[in-house]
Motif scaffolding. Structure first.
Motif, PDB file in Angstrom:
ATOM      1  N   HIS A 460      74.865 -43.086 139.861  1.00 34.78           N
ATOM      2  CA  HIS A 460      75.780 -43.844 139.011  1.00 34.78           C
ATOM      3  C   HIS A 460      74.950 -44.968 138.380  1.00 34.78           C
ATOM      4  CE1 HIS A 460      79.054 -41.624 140.884  1.00 34.78           C
ATOM      5  NE2 HIS A 460      78.538 -41.934 142.056  1.00 34.78           N
ATOM      6  N   ALA A 461      74.296 -44.648 137.278  1.00 32.79           N
ATOM      7  CA  ALA A 461      73.295 -45.548 136.709  1.00 32.79           C
ATOM      8  C   ALA A 461      73.888 -46.857 136.217  1.00 32.79           C
ATOM      9  CB  ALA A 461      72.556 -44.853 135.568  1.00 32.79           C
ATOM     10  N   ASN A 462      75.189 -46.875 135.872  1.00 38.97           N
ATOM     11  CA  ASN A 462      75.805 -48.117 135.410  1.00 38.97           C
ATOM     12  C   ASN A 462      76.133 -49.064 136.549  1.00 38.97           C
ATOM     13  OD1 ASN A 462      75.799 -47.593 132.613  1.00 38.97           O
ATOM     14  ND2 ASN A 462      77.603 -46.287 132.801  1.00 38.97           N
ATOM     15  N   ILE A 586      48.044 -46.431 151.365  1.00 37.83           N
ATOM     16  CA  ILE A 586      48.295 -46.337 149.926  1.00 37.83           C
ATOM     17  C   ILE A 586      48.607 -44.881 149.610  1.00 37.83           C
ATOM     18  CG2 ILE A 586      47.395 -46.718 147.607  1.00 37.83           C
ATOM     19  CD1 ILE A 586      45.481 -48.778 148.753  1.00 37.83           C
ATOM     20  N   MET A 587      49.659 -44.673 148.874  1.00 35.02           N
ATOM     21  CA  MET A 587      50.116 -43.327 148.523  1.00 35.02           C
ATOM     22  C   MET A 587      50.171 -43.189 147.011  1.00 35.02           C
ATOM     23  SD  MET A 587      53.858 -41.581 149.345  1.00 35.02           S
ATOM     24  CE  MET A 587      53.531 -41.273 151.084  1.00 35.02           C
ATOM     25  N   VAL A 588      49.897 -41.978 146.525  1.00 34.73           N
ATOM     26  CA  VAL A 588      50.104 -41.611 145.123  1.00 34.73           C
ATOM     27  C   VAL A 588      50.958 -40.356 145.095  1.00 34.73           C
ATOM     28  CG1 VAL A 588      49.009 -40.769 143.013  1.00 34.73           C
ATOM     29  CG2 VAL A 588      47.977 -42.666 144.269  1.00 34.73           C
ATOM     30  N   GLN A 589      52.041 -40.423 144.319  1.00 36.77           N
ATOM     31  CA  GLN A 589      52.892 -39.253 144.115  1.00 36.77           C
ATOM     32  C   GLN A 589      52.764 -38.790 142.667  1.00 36.77           C
ATOM     33  OE1 GLN A 589      56.942 -40.120 145.271  1.00 36.77           O
ATOM     34  NE2 GLN A 589      56.410 -40.471 147.416  1.00 36.77           N
ATOM     35  N   VAL A 590      52.736 -37.476 142.475  1.00 34.50           N
ATOM     36  CA  VAL A 590      52.672 -36.888 141.139  1.00 34.50           C
ATOM     37  C   VAL A 590      53.803 -35.878 141.003  1.00 34.50           C
ATOM     38  CG1 VAL A 590      51.269 -35.614 139.468  1.00 34.50           C
ATOM     39  CG2 VAL A 590      50.158 -37.149 141.124  1.00 34.50           C
ATOM     40  N   GLN A 591      54.538 -35.959 139.924  1.00 38.16           N
ATOM     41  CA  GLN A 591      55.643 -35.041 139.650  1.00 38.16           C
ATOM     42  C   GLN A 591      55.802 -34.916 138.141  1.00 38.16           C
ATOM     43  OE1 GLN A 591      58.022 -37.897 141.910  1.00 38.16           O
ATOM     44  NE2 GLN A 591      59.508 -37.971 140.208  1.00 38.16           N
ATOM     45  N   SER A 592      56.781 -34.125 137.689  1.00 39.89           N
ATOM     46  CA  SER A 592      56.907 -33.880 136.244  1.00 39.89           C
ATOM     47  C   SER A 592      58.272 -34.236 135.678  1.00 39.89           C
ATOM     48  CB  SER A 592      56.583 -32.411 135.930  1.00 39.89           C
ATOM     49  OG  SER A 592      55.216 -32.155 136.141  1.00 39.89           O
ATOM     50  N   THR A 593      59.171 -34.732 136.501  1.00 39.37           N
ATOM     51  CA  THR A 593      60.483 -35.156 136.014  1.00 39.37           C
ATOM     52  C   THR A 593      60.899 -36.429 136.738  1.00 39.37           C
ATOM     53  OG1 THR A 593      61.421 -33.570 137.599  1.00 39.37           O
ATOM     54  CG2 THR A 593      61.402 -32.913 135.287  1.00 39.37           C
ATOM     55  N   LEU A 594      61.720 -37.218 136.068  1.00 38.70           N
ATOM     56  CA  LEU A 594      62.296 -38.443 136.631  1.00 38.70           C
ATOM     57  C   LEU A 594      63.665 -38.581 135.970  1.00 38.70           C
ATOM     58  CD1 LEU A 594      61.267 -40.554 138.672  1.00 38.70           C
ATOM     59  CD2 LEU A 594      60.616 -41.975 136.728  1.00 38.70           C
ATOM     60  N   PHE A 595      64.627 -37.899 136.527  1.00 40.80           N
ATOM     61  CA  PHE A 595      65.874 -37.566 135.851  1.00 40.80           C
ATOM     62  C   PHE A 595      67.072 -38.236 136.524  1.00 40.80           C
ATOM     63  CE2 PHE A 595      69.362 -34.547 134.876  1.00 40.80           C
ATOM     64  CZ  PHE A 595      69.218 -34.440 133.509  1.00 40.80           C
ATOM     65  N   PRO A 596      68.099 -38.597 135.777  1.00 44.67           N
ATOM     66  CA  PRO A 596      68.257 -38.484 134.321  1.00 44.67           C
ATOM     67  C   PRO A 596      67.788 -39.709 133.549  1.00 44.67           C
ATOM     68  CG  PRO A 596      70.333 -39.142 135.262  1.00 44.67           C
ATOM     69  CD  PRO A 596      69.375 -39.010 136.423  1.00 44.67           C
ATOM     70  N   LEU A 597      67.011 -40.589 134.217  1.00 49.04           N
ATOM     71  CA  LEU A 597      66.489 -41.738 133.485  1.00 49.04           C
ATOM     72  C   LEU A 597      65.762 -41.280 132.232  1.00 49.04           C
ATOM     73  CD1 LEU A 597      65.697 -44.681 133.052  1.00 49.04           C
ATOM     74  CD2 LEU A 597      63.851 -44.354 134.720  1.00 49.04           C
ATOM     75  N   TYR A 598      64.857 -40.311 132.391  1.00 50.24           N
ATOM     76  CA  TYR A 598      64.139 -39.750 131.247  1.00 50.24           C
ATOM     77  C   TYR A 598      64.654 -38.346 130.937  1.00 50.24           C
ATOM     78  CZ  TYR A 598      60.832 -43.559 131.931  1.00 50.24           C
ATOM     79  OH  TYR A 598      60.261 -44.802 132.050  1.00 50.24           O
ATOM     80  N   ASP A 599      64.655 -38.020 129.653  1.00 52.67           N
ATOM     81  CA  ASP A 599      65.068 -36.673 129.262  1.00 52.67           C
ATOM     82  C   ASP A 599      64.082 -35.648 129.818  1.00 52.67           C
ATOM     83  OD1 ASP A 599      62.942 -37.411 127.594  1.00 52.67           O
ATOM     84  OD2 ASP A 599      63.718 -36.337 125.865  1.00 52.67           O
ATOM     85  N   ARG A 600      64.540 -34.435 129.999  1.00 52.93           N
ATOM     86  CA  ARG A 600      63.689 -33.377 130.526  1.00 52.93           C
ATOM     87  C   ARG A 600      62.768 -32.835 129.443  1.00 52.93           C
ATOM     88  NH1 ARG A 600      67.395 -28.871 132.108  1.00 52.93           N
ATOM     89  NH2 ARG A 600      68.546 -29.699 130.313  1.00 52.93           N
TER      90      ARG A 600
END
Length: 641
Positions: A460-462, A586-600
């Motif tokens: 619930h982003a709002n 120290i950690m690094v995470q790599v992924q390809s989506t961050l939704f729904p903040l950013y469009d796919r």
């Protein structure tokens, strides 16, 4: 001895008193107060004034004329008895009337925002003004109106409106000393910054907080080409009419499902009528970093002019809306003549705009005191007092940053302070300061039908409790997903202190023809942390950023990616002052989506992702490479303490 009047004498005295009372009752004021009423007497009292005689403040409303005749709604508030006071101005699209009547009260501390308390109680005159076309002001609203130049041939912009406003204030507010400062956060930080371009002589200082500077590179609308679709509610709220309105009327429920089921951002916009907003059309028609964006970038406007006004740029380390702008302006101006004395950068341990609120915590993070109040009283107000009241020079350092991890303010002669130090990704998901000799890669399947959420579902982003602290949310909720790669160091033997913007240097390939890359730098707390047991095992994001693959060779001219070809992606994480303490990882995470903040990203190249169709969204195999020839790393700005 008792004196008494005879009845006749008393009667003669009562007669004129009675006559006088009768005449008083016939006067307009007395009649208005005592006239008999009936059940049908109208009950409205439009002349009622909420500011009562006992109020400890004066609140005036003026329509201030601009050079083209447009009048802007302006509220002037100060404590009774104020004389020879400096003016502190904010120019806002967020309703000057409501901002200056926060609570129905006769005390100035109650009606104004919390950040104003220290100022108005020390003789400052607080002024809030609606920008053109918003709330009580006349004129046409254009979001982040470009400065006069190639994109604006009207001769009217926020710089000229600020100039005209300041000119009117110093001539028409007799309680002032003729000196003006300007401040505000977000859009109001943008107007505070632009006011320093060709400034009025009475403008003596500016404190832009989280200013909107470049809407494509890393502020509100895009980050490195990826569209922040959660922001669509800003259009309906600010641009339906001059009043304050609501978010996109998509109803309750999980935002993750709403956007996913809609399809592309364009599909979502059309479903709820957002495509009818001209501002949406501007963004969707300009998805690449063309002159539409570069000629609106405020850091470029500032760089083209001398720095005339002492300026304190402020941003939160975990600013979820405008992390890019303040450091970008600092970088553009720091080598200009006079910048050493006039320019300052402040990075606090805050979310967006938290500098103006309570600053003793952010999400799960707890600080030893109210860091926002401390900054306002120890640094911001003395800075303004010096330039607006003639107080002694507080000698604010060029860079003032709060060191998270050890919780202290650091004064620095420049920014960044750290030396670039690669932290390499390696085999078996290792992470270390020694480059791995062996070549290799790790892979995952990115499925646009199952994007990685940016916070736990339901989203619930709002909800302010979701949106404001999301950048410090524990990342364990995605660490075990098969579409997230996780690299980490052994427990640190000693503290690692960084001051600057970590840089991503990622060698990666996709089986598709387009791809997004999300990289997170994370501080992993020990499982057995007895000092802060509620943080045991916590995976604290120090920085999160995204890059849209089509722009790897040119931000302005996107190109399809060649399937399975290794590309080098370089982009920055937000600026930080942070200590990874001994015993942490120290950690690094790599992924390809961050939704729904950013469009796919469809992962199949299309000319404009806003208009991607259902068939364009395809799974892709993503590979991250490491080794001597492809040394993927996060370059940390390490300080030798």
């Amino acid at each position: 001895m008792t004196l008494s009047l005879s009845s006749s004498r008393a009667g003669r005295l009562r007669a004129p008193l009675a006559a006088g009372l009768a005449l008083a009752l016939l006067s307009p004021l007395a009649w208005a107060q005592t006239a008999p009423v009936t059940p049908m007497t109208p009950d409205m009292n439009p002349g009622y004034q909420t500011v009562r005689p006992q109020a400890d403040y004066v609140r005036r409303v003026e329509m201030v004329p601009m050079r083209d005749g447009v009048k802007l709604y302006t509220v002037i508030v100060f404590k009774k008895g104020t004389r020879n006071g400096p003016i502190l101005l904010s120019r806002t699209p967020y309703n000057a009337a409501k901002t200056t009547s926060r609570l129905p009260s006769q005390h100035i501390d109650d009606i104004l925002p919390v950040m104003d308390t220290e100022f108005v109680n020390d003789g400052y005159i607080r002024v809030y003004q609606d920008v053109r076309g918003r709330n009580g002001s006349e004129g046409v609203y254009i979001a982040n109106r470009p400065i006069s130049g190639p994109l604006n041939d009207t001769g009217i912009d926020h710089a000229t409106d600020a100039y005209d406003t300041i000119d009117w204030l110093v001539k028409n507010v007799p309680e002032s000393n003729g000196k003006v400062g300007i401040t505000g956060s977000s859009y109001v930080g943008f107007t505070a910054l632009v006011a320093t371009i060709d400034p009025h002589p009475a403008l003596k200082a500016s404190v832009p907080q989280s200013p909107m500077v470049d809407g494509w590179r890393g502020d509100d609308w895009f980050h490195n080409g990826a569209f922040r679709q959660i922001g669509l509610g800003y259009f309906t709220g600010q641009m339906t009419n001059a009043n304050d309105n609501g978010p996109v009327p998509s109803g309750p429920g999980d935002d993750y499902l709403k956007f996913l089921r809609a399809g592309s951002t364009g599909d979502y916009a059309r479903a709820y009528g957002v495509d009818g907003f001209p501002f949406y059309q501007k963004l969707s028609q300009n998805p690449a970093y063309t002159t539409f964006w570069s000629e609106q970038a405020v850091d470029k406007w500032m760089a083209a002019r001398p720095l005339k006004v002492p300026t304190m740029l402020v941003v939160g380390q975990w600013d979820q809306e405008d992390s890019y702008g303040a450091p970008a302006v600092y970088e553009a101006l720091k080598d200009k003549p006079g910048a050493k004395d006039k320019l300052h950068l402040v990075i606090g341990p805050w979310r967006h705009s938290q500098v103006n609120y309570q600053g003793d915590s952010l999400g799960a993070l707890k600080y030893p005191g109210d860091t926002a109040l401390e900054f306002r009283t120890r640094y911001m107000k003395p800075f303004l007092d010096h330039y607006l009241k003639g107080a002694p020079d507080p000698h604010i350092p060029q860079a003032l940053t709060y060191r998270t991890g050890t919780n202290q303010w650091d004064a620095s002669p420049r920014w960044p302070m750290g030396a670039p130090t690669p932290l390499y990704l390696g085999q078996k998901f290792s992470l270390g300061f020694t480059a791995p000799a062996a070549e290799g890669n790790d892979s995952y399947i990115s499925d646009p039908a199952k994007p990685v959420p940016f916070v736990p579902r339901p989203i619930h982003a709002n909800d302010a409790d979701v949106w404001k602290p999301w950048l410090v949310h524990d990342q364990r909720f995605v660490s075990d997903r098969t579409d997230v790669l996780v690299y980490q160091t052994p427990p640190l033997e000693k503290d690692v202190h960084i001051m600057g913007a970590p840089q991503v240097d990622l060698f990666a390939a996709t089986s598709g023809t387009d791809s997004d890359w999300v990289v997170k730098l994370v501080d992993v707390y020990p499982d057995g942390d007895t000092y802060t047991p509620d943080m045991a095992g916590y995976e604290l994001p120090v920085g999160i950023e995204i890059f849209r693959g089509r722009y790897v060779h040119s931000l302005s001219q996107p190109q399809p990616l060649q399937p399975d070809k290794v590309e080098r992606y370089r982009f920055g994480l937000p600026n930080v002052n942070h200590t990874f303490k001994a015993g942490h990882r120290i950690m690094v995470q790599v992924q390809s989506t961050l939704f729904p903040l950013y469009d796919r990203n469809p992962q199949h190249y299309v000319p404009n992702i806003f208009d991607a169709k259902a068939g364009d969204y395809v799974k892709a195999t993503q590979r991250v490479y490491f080794g001597a020839d492809t040394p993927s790393a996060i370059v940390l700005p390490v300080v030798k303490d």
